[in-house]
Design a protein around this motif. Structure first.
Motif, PDB file in Angstrom:
ATOM      1  N   PRO A 140       0.766  -1.150   0.043  1.00 23.06           N
ATOM      2  CA  PRO A 140      -0.020  -0.114  -0.008  1.00 23.06           C
ATOM      3  C   PRO A 140       0.829   1.216  -0.019  1.00 23.06           C
ATOM      4  O   PRO A 140       0.303   2.230  -0.511  1.00 23.06           O
ATOM      5  N   ARG A 184       1.755   2.018  -3.792  1.00 24.21           N
ATOM      6  CA  ARG A 184       0.519   2.036  -4.630  1.00 24.21           C
ATOM      7  C   ARG A 184       0.508   3.429  -5.598  1.00 24.21           C
ATOM      8  O   ARG A 184      -0.159   3.245  -6.527  1.00 24.21           O
ATOM      9  N   PRO A 196      -4.720   2.223   2.458  1.00 24.39           N
ATOM     10  CA  PRO A 196      -5.375   0.997   2.738  1.00 24.39           C
ATOM     11  C   PRO A 196      -5.120   0.214   3.785  1.00 24.39           C
ATOM     12  O   PRO A 196      -3.618   0.172   4.147  1.00 24.39           O
ATOM     13  N   ARG A 197      -6.074  -0.379   4.341  1.00 26.58           N
ATOM     14  CA  ARG A 197      -5.702  -1.135   5.838  1.00 26.58           C
ATOM     15  C   ARG A 197      -5.944  -2.621   5.567  1.00 26.58           C
ATOM     16  O   ARG A 197      -7.043  -2.966   4.688  1.00 26.58           O
ATOM     17  N   SER A 198      -5.202  -3.429   6.143  1.00 24.93           N
ATOM     18  CA  SER A 198      -5.448  -4.909   6.298  1.00 24.93           C
ATOM     19  C   SER A 198      -6.973  -4.881   7.202  1.00 24.93           C
ATOM     20  O   SER A 198      -7.218  -3.976   7.924  1.00 24.93           O
ATOM     21  N   GLN A 199      -7.523  -6.001   7.093  1.00 29.44           N
ATOM     22  CA  GLN A 199      -8.979  -6.153   7.793  1.00 29.44           C
ATOM     23  C   GLN A 199      -8.691  -6.368   9.326  1.00 29.44           C
ATOM     24  O   GLN A 199      -7.655  -6.700   9.790  1.00 29.44           O
TER      25      GLN A 199
END
Length: 359
Positions: free
Chosen positions: A310, A313, A331-334
């Protein structure tokens, strides 16, 4: 350099530089402690000085990489790096010995420091270690600066910093000093006179330049109470102040403008914390997304590709905005919390910071 633009207005040469395996940019945190408690600081000072296994890992990483490099740049950050000079000296002496075995390499080094400990003797020692670039922050004239850049013991810091800056000017050292002048609503009216003093004392010396930067909501215990300029106000104020510098004998080359690609967007730039954790951004230190791996004692980097991707990106999305600060909209990991991003604090969520800005 060509006039062609490969990605989002980024010249081809800059793209090639960012992706070159022959170039390495390391930001090292020899300590995450600090002798200051600046009111807008985002750091929590929960980490101490870099321990020997991490120091050994840095040395061994460079032993592995230097034979294949043509450019190495090390930036010292913190906390306040100059309260851990033994670590800086240890690693720097090792790097100098390694670079002597690779005569084709270009090695440069800089330190982001509050300059409280940057007396002439320290500057000479750092110079001998090839540390010859500085970024030093000022918050305006003494009466304003000492309200925001406060020592840990509660005392002011302006006079000591100013004395050390004059010592740098009086030296014959071949250095570059970026005076990072913070702009806030509280000091805006004082800025013309203060910058006039900066110009008179330092800007006739070709080694000094000014970087004007508005303080933002970067996180920390005073974040909500600290008054900052809005985006449009900031742009207008800085534009006018730069004209003041350039139009009164300073010269256009006296105002420093950072490049359009953040170091955190560059694949060949890494942050190594005092703990050995590896990251990309010097501001989002408490953000889980900024923990992309770990440096082992043998010099091996164990990176998490799902965390690293990320940050890079902007190149694939062809986005100059993301390349300028990949922390924005990261963006983040869940399951990962979304921390503060460049002054934008989602309601009810915890805070982190702004992209590498110095302190």
């Amino acid at each position: 350099m060509t006039d062609d633009t490969a990605i989002s207005g980024i010249p081809d040469e800059e793209v090639l530089t960012a992706f070159s395996d022959e170039i390495l940019h390391l930001i090292l945190l020899p300590t995450e402690q600090c002798n200051f408690r600046c009111v807008y600081c985002y750091e929590d000072f929960s980490v101490g000085t870099m321990k020997e296994p991490v120091v050994a890992g840095v040395k061994r990483l460079l032993e592995r990489r230097i034979p294949t490099l043509r450019q190495l740049h090390i930036g010292w950050f913190g906390g306040e790096p100059l309260i851990a000079q033994k670590v800086i000296q240890d690693i720097s002496e090792s790097v100098l010995a390694l670079t002597r075995t690779a005569p084709g390499i270009t090695y440069t080094s800089e330190v982001t420091t509050n300059a409280y400990h940057l007396d002439p003797a320290t500057a000479q020692r750092l110079y001998d270690l090839n540390i010859r670039q500085y970024q030093i922050s000022l918050d305006g004239p003494e009466e304003i600066h000492d309200q925001t850049r406060i020592q840990r013991n509660g005392g002011g810091s302006f006079q000591k910093i100013w004395t050390n800056l004059l010592g740098l000017k009086a030296s014959s050292l071949d250095i570059r000093v970026t005076l990072r002048v913070h702009v806030t609503p509280a000091n805006l009216n004082a800025m013309p006179e203060f910058l006039s003093e900066i110009r008179k004392e330092f800007l006739q010396d070709s080694r000094f330049v000014v970087l004007l930067k508005s303080v933002g909501h970067w996180g920390g215990p005073n974040d909500e109470e600290f008054n900052v300029l809005g985006a449009s106000e900031s742009r207008q104020a800085i534009s006018e102040l730069e004209k003041l510098i350039n139009g009164q004998g300073g010269g256009a080359d006296k105002v420093y403008h950072p490049g359009s690609v953040c170091y955190a967007s560059r694949p060949n730039s890494l942050l190594i914390r005092a703990t050995g954790e590896v990251g990309k951004c010097t501001v989002a230190l408490s953000d889980p997304a900024n923990n992309i791996g770990r440096l082992l004692e043998d010099g091996t980097l164990k990176l998490r590709e799902e965390r690293l991707g990320p940050w890079l990106r902007g190149w694939t999305k062809d986005s100059s905005k993301v390349l300028g600060c990949p922390l924005v909209g990261l963006p983040r990991s869940q399951g990962e919390p979304v921390l503060m991003q460049i002054g934008v604090r989602p309601p009810g969520l915890s805070r982190s910071g702004d992209a590498k800005v110095g302190k």
